[in-house]
Write a protein that holds these residues in place. Structure first.
Motif, PDB file in Angstrom:
ATOM      1  N   PRO A 127      -1.554   6.779   2.500  1.00  0.00           N
ATOM      2  CA  PRO A 127      -3.016   6.792   2.648  1.00  0.00           C
ATOM      3  C   PRO A 127      -3.641   8.037   2.038  1.00  0.00           C
ATOM      4  CG  PRO A 127      -1.923   7.203   4.759  1.00  0.00           C
ATOM      5  CD  PRO A 127      -0.865   6.768   3.804  1.00  0.00           C
TER       6      PRO A 127
ATOM      7  N   ASN B 268      -7.536  -5.856   2.917  1.00  0.00           N
ATOM      8  CA  ASN B 268      -6.657  -6.678   2.084  1.00  0.00           C
ATOM      9  C   ASN B 268      -6.302  -8.028   2.702  1.00  0.00           C
ATOM     10  OD1 ASN B 268      -5.613  -5.013  -0.412  1.00  0.00           O
ATOM     11  ND2 ASN B 268      -5.689  -3.572   1.296  1.00  0.00           N
TER      12      ASN B 268
ATOM     13  N   GLN C 157      -9.981   7.211   8.675  1.00  0.00           N
ATOM     14  CA  GLN C 157     -10.503   5.906   9.071  1.00  0.00           C
ATOM     15  C   GLN C 157      -9.729   5.341  10.268  1.00  0.00           C
ATOM     16  OE1 GLN C 157      -9.996   3.604   5.493  1.00  0.00           O
ATOM     17  NE2 GLN C 157     -11.922   4.281   4.583  1.00  0.00           N
TER      18      GLN C 157
ATOM     19  N   GLU D 104      -8.702   7.850   3.796  1.00  0.00           N
ATOM     20  CA  GLU D 104      -8.144   6.780   4.620  1.00  0.00           C
ATOM     21  C   GLU D 104      -7.534   7.321   5.905  1.00  0.00           C
ATOM     22  OE1 GLU D 104      -6.959   3.418   1.263  1.00  0.00           O
ATOM     23  OE2 GLU D 104      -5.558   5.050   1.694  1.00  0.00           O
TER      24      GLU D 104
ATOM     25  N   LEU E 167       0.820  -1.205   0.000  1.00  0.00           N
ATOM     26  CA  LEU E 167       0.000   0.000   0.000  1.00  0.00           C
ATOM     27  C   LEU E 167       0.857   1.260   0.000  1.00  0.00           C
ATOM     28  CD1 LEU E 167      -2.788  -0.976   2.561  1.00  0.00           C
ATOM     29  CD2 LEU E 167      -2.778  -1.265   0.076  1.00  0.00           C
TER      30      LEU E 167
ATOM     31  N   GLN F 226      -7.904  -0.091   9.161  1.00  0.00           N
ATOM     32  CA  GLN F 226      -9.019  -0.380   8.252  1.00  0.00           C
ATOM     33  C   GLN F 226      -8.569  -0.739   6.839  1.00  0.00           C
ATOM     34  OE1 GLN F 226     -12.267   2.235   8.861  1.00  0.00           O
ATOM     35  NE2 GLN F 226     -13.247   1.807   6.887  1.00  0.00           N
ATOM     36  N   ARG F 227      -7.628   0.007   6.272  1.00  0.00           N
ATOM     37  CA  ARG F 227      -7.234  -0.269   4.888  1.00  0.00           C
ATOM     38  C   ARG F 227      -6.422  -1.550   4.775  1.00  0.00           C
ATOM     39  NH1 ARG F 227      -2.563   3.126   2.386  1.00  0.00           N
ATOM     40  NH2 ARG F 227      -0.992   3.213   4.017  1.00  0.00           N
TER      41      ARG F 227
END
Length: 288
Positions: free
Chosen positions: A98, A114, A105, A102, A95, A109-110
């Motif tokens: 963010p 995944n 959040q 994001e 990733l 969470q992100r």
């Protein structure tokens, strides 16, 4: 010779702190023979394919985290693990920064989005531990956000393990001298320069800060349910073989390699199909 008589350079060398380590400087070993390395890698990749089939058949959910300093060798190991894998079963998650949404959040969470479903393995090329590393050192998070991460991360990982996820965490350790050598190699190689970001160059100046951050991270997150496994990354080839060998040992599996398939004879062209002339198609130039 008294200290007074010594040259300034010599005095500076004595005064400079020694931060060679794996986080001590590793003992140099004889270079691994390339043919031996390739032979062993192929053997391990055969076993990885067996593991892949077992994960699919048993509906396992596997998460492997790869963390460590820049140029420590994480990407090289991930590449060798996935070379023979089915991308529908094993995927890599790397990733980026963010988004503004994001950032509002829940921190995890992100990453939760995944996580693997049944029959999948996910390799995180850097993970939620960004908060304990780059974000902490570079000041991208507040002290309160950092402290909250250290409090909540162990509970988050225990929750993952209780849910049935197999969680394996690797830290790739490399000395400052070896990291510097690899940085220079990237600068000199046009196809590797993309690996050096402004953030990598800044982190190069903050070796001690990253070392302290790593030590603090280990103190809070090296838990029984999800311990850290440290990989000596001084020699890339040894690191790859050692890490893959260890990964295979972490998940008991059986050989479910499909039996060889006997290809039937191709059917004759019974429909009278005629291929269109090649001149009607746009072919790319054949330069080779």
């Amino acid at each position: 010779m008294s200290k007074k008589d010594k040259k300034p350079e010599a005095q500076a060398a004595e005064a400079a702190p020694l931060i060679h380590t794996i986080d001590e400087k590793s003992e140099k070993k004889k270079k691994l023979d390339s043919k031996f390395y390739e032979k062993e890698l192929v053997k391990l990749q055969v076993e990885l394919v067996k593991l892949q089939e077992w994960i699919k058949a048993e509906g396992l959910r596997v998460v492997v985290i790869f963390e460590g300093r820049d140029a420590a060798g994480k990407g090289g190991v991930i590449k060798r693990i996935t070379e023979r894998f089915n991308p529908r079963i094993c995927r890599v998650v790397a990733l980026g920064t963010p988004t503004e949404r994001e950032k509002t959040q829940w921190y995890f969470q992100r990453y939760v989005a995944n996580l693997p479903a049944a029959g999948e393995m996910v390799l995180f090329d850097r993970s939620w531990y960004n908060r304990a590393g780059v974000e902490r050192v570079m000041g991208f998070c507040t002290d309160e956000e950092y402290k909250e991460f250290l409090r909540s991360c162990p509970e988050f990982e225990r929750m993952l393990v209780r849910s049935g996820i197999i969680l394996i965490k690797y830290w790739f350790s490399v000395s400052d001298d070896e990291q510097e050598r690899r940085f220079h190699a990237r600068v000199e190689d046009p196809v590797k320069r993309w690996k050096l970001s402004p953030m990598d160059l800044e982190s190069r100046q903050r070796w001690v800060e990253y070392s302290k951050a790593k030590d603090e991270m280990f103190a809070h997150t090296d838990i029984k349910q999800a311990p850290w496994y440290v990989v000596n990354g001084e020699d890339k080839k040894r690191a790859r073989l050692n890490c893959i060998t260890h990964l295979l040992s972490m998940i008991p599996y059986q050989d479910l390699t499909p039996e060889p398939i006997k290809l039937p004879k191709r059917r004759a062209n019974m429909l009278g199909y005629v291929r269109p002339p090649k001149g009607e198609q746009t072919l790319i130039p054949e330069k080779y």
